[in-house]
Design a protein around this motif. Structure first.
Motif, PDB file in Angstrom:
ATOM      1  N   ASP A 138      27.246  64.658  13.287  1.00 29.67           N
ATOM      2  CA  ASP A 138      25.920  65.187  12.980  1.00 29.67           C
ATOM      3  C   ASP A 138      25.470  65.995  14.188  1.00 29.67           C
ATOM      4  O   ASP A 138      24.989  65.444  15.175  1.00 29.67           O
ATOM      5  N   PRO A 139      25.643  67.316  14.134  1.00 32.04           N
ATOM      6  CA  PRO A 139      25.355  68.131  15.322  1.00 32.04           C
ATOM      7  C   PRO A 139      23.881  68.286  15.626  1.00 32.04           C
ATOM      8  O   PRO A 139      23.526  68.970  16.585  1.00 32.04           O
ATOM      9  N   THR A 140      23.016  67.649  14.852  1.00 32.99           N
ATOM     10  CA  THR A 140      21.573  67.729  15.102  1.00 32.99           C
ATOM     11  C   THR A 140      21.073  66.630  16.020  1.00 32.99           C
ATOM     12  O   THR A 140      19.897  66.622  16.398  1.00 32.99           O
ATOM     13  N   THR A 141      21.931  65.695  16.390  1.00 30.88           N
ATOM     14  CA  THR A 141      21.441  64.558  17.171  1.00 30.88           C
ATOM     15  C   THR A 141      22.545  63.985  18.051  1.00 30.88           C
ATOM     16  O   THR A 141      23.732  64.122  17.754  1.00 30.88           O
ATOM     17  N   GLY A 142      22.151  63.320  19.121  1.00 33.84           N
ATOM     18  CA  GLY A 142      23.098  62.584  19.954  1.00 33.84           C
ATOM     19  C   GLY A 142      23.754  63.414  21.043  1.00 33.84           C
ATOM     20  O   GLY A 142      23.556  64.626  21.157  1.00 33.84           O
ATOM     21  N   SER A 143      24.554  62.739  21.861  1.00 31.04           N
ATOM     22  CA  SER A 143      25.245  63.366  22.984  1.00 31.04           C
ATOM     23  C   SER A 143      26.583  63.934  22.546  1.00 31.04           C
ATOM     24  O   SER A 143      27.226  63.426  21.632  1.00 31.04           O
ATOM     25  N   THR A 144      27.015  64.982  23.219  1.00 28.78           N
ATOM     26  CA  THR A 144      28.280  65.630  22.910  1.00 28.78           C
ATOM     27  C   THR A 144      29.418  65.001  23.722  1.00 28.78           C
ATOM     28  O   THR A 144      29.193  64.201  24.638  1.00 28.78           O
ATOM     29  N   ALA A 145      30.644  65.427  23.393  1.00 28.48           N
ATOM     30  CA  ALA A 145      31.795  64.992  24.186  1.00 28.48           C
ATOM     31  C   ALA A 145      31.678  65.492  25.622  1.00 28.48           C
ATOM     32  O   ALA A 145      32.068  64.793  26.568  1.00 28.48           O
TER      33      ALA A 145
END
Length: 324
Positions: free
Chosen positions: A137-144
């Motif tokens: 879900d690219p709308t929320t949270g931290s990336t790699a």
């Protein structure tokens, strides 16, 4: 992307086998099937075509996938309901959309979707250079990239070893920490090169791209996949009505072990050893429908490369009780 190209780019794995296993539970008019990992809607489309009285609820955390699948499934009208959520919300979804809070069938097709692999900018693939994102879900949270920048060496080693089963987790984690002291890792190509340089030459010659285990591990960590699955499996079983069926397709050993553990536990008596007359609540509440994990045959693997690593397990609920 049009409906036609969405269908063309996504061939669901073992679709007919999944539907055969679900059929006794979902073929009656008014049955509800939750596709907990909707993706581009391949399994969902096949189910709605085969079972004319079925209502299908499709869950996906990826808003782009959900939109494309909804477009693909528009011809089925109100027989399809999309839900933007992670699959560990399946209990609440069943309570809202089921019959008296229960459903007749549940399908999980775990792992990364065709859309996520094919969209270069999502950063899931080690085959093409892209931003290190990997969020389903690219709308929320931290990336790699965030994870690689912030996690300490011990935590990185744990992630790579546990989630990727990477033999050289220590070397790779140490290399990440050394590299970020001068410049953070932001691109998949940078990570691929770092992994390649971190492992012995002999290990680079076999087993495909040496970065594949690192990418798997980071994707699982970024999306908390195993934690979500651990919550989702008992919630899914609890949402099944008696005679309802659950089918799960896994693509790596960590997922498959969790699925096996949940289904086998439900199919095994919980009575203490030596108890002469086990109480009804100790009796199994599931019956396994597969002997071990089923794999794709050669024809399916040739037609659909994603089927190469699939492990399919299924069960039917045979009584009330069990997880809640």
């Amino acid at each position: 992307m049009t409906q036609m190209t969405t269908s063309a780019r996504h061939t669901p794995v073992l679709a007919q086998r999944c539907l055969d296993l679900l059929a006794p539970a979902v073929q009656a008019d008014g049955a509800v099937l939750i596709d907990a990992t909707l993706g581009l809607g391949g399994h969902a489309e096949a189910a709605l075509q085969r079972f004319g009285g079925l209502h299908l609820v499709g869950i996906d955390r990826d808003p782009q996938a959900l939109a494309l699948a909804t477009e693909r499934l528009a011809p089925f009208g109100d027989r399809f309901t999309p839900v933007h959520a992670r699959y560990d919300a399946i209990g609440a979804v069943a309570a809202e959309h089921g019959v008296a809070g229960r459903v007749q069938g549940i399908l999980f097709d775990l792992g990364v979707s065709s859309l996520q692999l094919d969209e270069v900018d999502r950063g899931f693939s080690y085959a093409q250079d892209a931003p290190l994102d990997m969020r389903m879900d690219p709308t929320t949270g931290s990336t790699a990239a965030d994870l690689l920048a912030k996690a300490d060496e011990r935590e990185l080693r744990r992630i790579l070893s546990t989630y990727g089963e990477e033999r050289f987790a220590g070397r790779i984690a140490a290399a990440v920490v050394r590299r970020r002291a001068s410049a953070p890792l932001r691109r998949t190509g940078e990570l691929v090169e770092l992994v390649r340089e971190s492992i012995p030459h002999a290990a680079r010659r076999t087993g495909g791209n040496p970065a594949k285990r690192t990418f798997q591990a980071l994707r699982i960590a970024v999306n908390a996949e195993l934690e979500a699955l651990e919550r989702a499996l008992p919630a899914a079983i609890a949402a099944l009505e008696v005679s309802g069926r659950i089918v799960v397709e896994s693509y790596q050993s960590l997922e498959d072990r969790m699925v096996k553990r949940a289904l086998v536990a439900g199919a095994t008596s919980s009575a203490p050893e030596g108890l002469v007359l086990p109480l009804p609540e100790h009796e199994p509440y599931l019956q396994l429908l597969t002997r071990g994990a089923e794999e794709a045959d050669d024809a399916e693997r040739a037609a659909n490369p994603r089927a190469a690593s699939v492990r399919l397990r299924a069960a039917v609920r045979i009584r009330e009780g069990g997880p809640s």
